[in-house]
Design a protein around this motif. Structure first.
Motif, PDB file in Angstrom:
ATOM      1  N   ARG A 151      -9.622  -0.943   3.996  1.00 53.42           N
ATOM      2  CA  ARG A 151      -8.534  -0.479   3.134  1.00 53.42           C
ATOM      3  C   ARG A 151      -7.754  -1.710   2.682  1.00 53.42           C
ATOM      4  NH1 ARG A 151      -5.511   4.245   6.254  1.00 53.42           N
ATOM      5  NH2 ARG A 151      -5.136   2.473   7.579  1.00 53.42           N
ATOM      6  N   VAL A 152      -7.592  -1.844   1.384  1.00 55.03           N
ATOM      7  CA  VAL A 152      -6.925  -3.010   0.814  1.00 55.03           C
ATOM      8  C   VAL A 152      -5.742  -2.540  -0.019  1.00 55.03           C
ATOM      9  CG1 VAL A 152      -7.179  -5.036  -0.674  1.00 55.03           C
ATOM     10  CG2 VAL A 152      -9.110  -4.265   0.706  1.00 55.03           C
ATOM     11  N   LYS A 153      -4.579  -3.157   0.230  1.00 53.41           N
ATOM     12  CA  LYS A 153      -3.392  -2.916  -0.592  1.00 53.41           C
ATOM     13  C   LYS A 153      -3.004  -4.221  -1.250  1.00 53.41           C
ATOM     14  CE  LYS A 153      -1.508   0.922   2.031  1.00 53.41           C
ATOM     15  NZ  LYS A 153      -0.351   1.438   2.773  1.00 53.41           N
ATOM     16  N   ILE A 154      -2.561  -4.103  -2.501  1.00 54.44           N
ATOM     17  CA  ILE A 154      -2.096  -5.286  -3.218  1.00 54.44           C
ATOM     18  C   ILE A 154      -0.614  -5.151  -3.525  1.00 54.44           C
ATOM     19  CG2 ILE A 154      -4.345  -5.877  -4.201  1.00 54.44           C
ATOM     20  CD1 ILE A 154      -3.370  -4.620  -6.851  1.00 54.44           C
ATOM     21  N   ILE A 214       0.161 -11.140  -8.539  1.00 54.21           N
ATOM     22  CA  ILE A 214      -0.490 -10.136  -7.707  1.00 54.21           C
ATOM     23  C   ILE A 214      -1.107 -10.824  -6.490  1.00 54.21           C
ATOM     24  CG2 ILE A 214      -2.228  -8.311  -7.623  1.00 54.21           C
ATOM     25  CD1 ILE A 214      -2.028  -8.242 -10.707  1.00 54.21           C
ATOM     26  N   TYR A 215      -0.844 -10.256  -5.318  1.00 56.28           N
ATOM     27  CA  TYR A 215      -1.345 -10.797  -4.055  1.00 56.28           C
ATOM     28  C   TYR A 215      -1.924  -9.673  -3.205  1.00 56.28           C
ATOM     29  CZ  TYR A 215       1.891 -14.519  -5.374  1.00 56.28           C
ATOM     30  OH  TYR A 215       2.555 -15.500  -6.057  1.00 56.28           O
ATOM     31  N   ILE A 216      -2.789 -10.030  -2.253  1.00 59.43           N
ATOM     32  CA  ILE A 216      -3.244  -9.059  -1.267  1.00 59.43           C
ATOM     33  C   ILE A 216      -2.110  -8.853  -0.270  1.00 59.43           C
ATOM     34  CG2 ILE A 216      -4.850  -8.631   0.633  1.00 59.43           C
ATOM     35  CD1 ILE A 216      -6.950 -10.219  -0.945  1.00 59.43           C
ATOM     36  N   LYS A 217      -1.682  -7.619  -0.108  1.00 57.23           N
ATOM     37  CA  LYS A 217      -0.610  -7.296   0.837  1.00 57.23           C
ATOM     38  C   LYS A 217      -1.170  -7.065   2.233  1.00 57.23           C
ATOM     39  CE  LYS A 217       3.425  -4.795   1.840  1.00 57.23           C
ATOM     40  NZ  LYS A 217       4.183  -5.744   2.601  1.00 57.23           N
ATOM     41  N   SER A 218      -2.262  -6.304   2.313  1.00 54.21           N
ATOM     42  CA  SER A 218      -2.859  -6.042   3.625  1.00 54.21           C
ATOM     43  C   SER A 218      -4.326  -5.676   3.474  1.00 54.21           C
ATOM     44  CB  SER A 218      -2.122  -4.919   4.353  1.00 54.21           C
ATOM     45  OG  SER A 218      -2.279  -3.699   3.664  1.00 54.21           O
ATOM     46  N   LEU A 239       5.635  -3.532  -6.525  1.00 56.02           N
ATOM     47  CA  LEU A 239       4.778  -2.357  -6.485  1.00 56.02           C
ATOM     48  C   LEU A 239       3.667  -2.610  -5.468  1.00 56.02           C
ATOM     49  CD1 LEU A 239       4.408  -2.051 -10.352  1.00 56.02           C
ATOM     50  CD2 LEU A 239       5.855  -0.616  -8.919  1.00 56.02           C
ATOM     51  N   ILE A 240       3.346  -1.626  -4.653  1.00 55.99           N
ATOM     52  CA  ILE A 240       2.251  -1.748  -3.697  1.00 55.99           C
ATOM     53  C   ILE A 240       1.220  -0.687  -4.051  1.00 55.99           C
ATOM     54  CG2 ILE A 240       1.554  -1.606  -1.277  1.00 55.99           C
ATOM     55  CD1 ILE A 240       4.424  -2.497  -0.563  1.00 55.99           C
ATOM     56  N   TRP A 241      -0.003  -1.156  -4.332  1.00 56.81           N
ATOM     57  CA  TRP A 241      -1.072  -0.257  -4.745  1.00 56.81           C
ATOM     58  C   TRP A 241      -2.243  -0.343  -3.788  1.00 56.81           C
ATOM     59  CZ3 TRP A 241      -0.953  -2.312 -10.437  1.00 56.81           C
ATOM     60  CH2 TRP A 241       0.149  -1.763 -11.104  1.00 56.81           C
ATOM     61  N   LYS A 242      -2.805   0.809  -3.435  1.00 59.75           N
ATOM     62  CA  LYS A 242      -4.001   0.877  -2.592  1.00 59.75           C
ATOM     63  C   LYS A 242      -5.222   0.903  -3.513  1.00 59.75           C
ATOM     64  CE  LYS A 242      -6.300   3.738   0.833  1.00 59.75           C
ATOM     65  NZ  LYS A 242      -6.273   5.019   1.535  1.00 59.75           N
TER      66      LYS A 242
END
Length: 136
Positions: A120-123, A107-111, A39-42
């Protein structure tokens, strides 16, 4: 090796819902070959000054954690030092509270995209649905 699953009725119902790509009325992506759901969440609220400072010191692929209030409606993403990065929106908080918590997950930081006003941070949330084999 033999794998076992729990027979708890509530989890059994959840797994039945999961097989058709939905959980509690919310769409989930198809599991990967190893059974993981990605799952990618902003995050929201990343423009506050203290959060901007924290985000500036973070890196991609850094592990983070989610803490929630008692009913799961207010979920905050924090670093390993306890510094806030941002919050989950209501839909993601509900999905976390009703689905992700029931399984083993990471859970990790994606971008991280640094912008003029706010980053803007996505996990990336990886939910491990299949039980891992016991190590001897």
């Amino acid at each position: 090796m033999k794998q076992t699953m729990t027979n708890e009725p509530s989890l059994h119902l959840d797994l039945q819902l999961r097989t058709d790509g939905a959980f509690a009325g919310m769409y989930l992506p198809k599991p990967a070959a190893n059974g993981d759901v990605h799952l990618i969440w902003k995050l929201k609220g990343t423009g506050k000054s203290e959060r901007i400072k924290t985000i500036a010191s973070c890196t991609k692929a850094q592990p983070v954690f989610i803490i929630c209030n008692a009913n799961g409606s207010n979920c905050t993403v924090i670093t390993e030092n306890g510094d806030e990065l941002g919050k989950l929106n209501k839909t993601d908080a509900k999905l976390y509270h009703q689905y992700v918590e029931k399984f083993q997950y990471h859970i990790y930081i994606k971008s991280i995209k640094h912008e003029l006003e706010k980053p803007r941070v996505k996990i990336l949330v990886i939910v491990h649905e299949r039980p891992e084999p016991l190590r001897t």
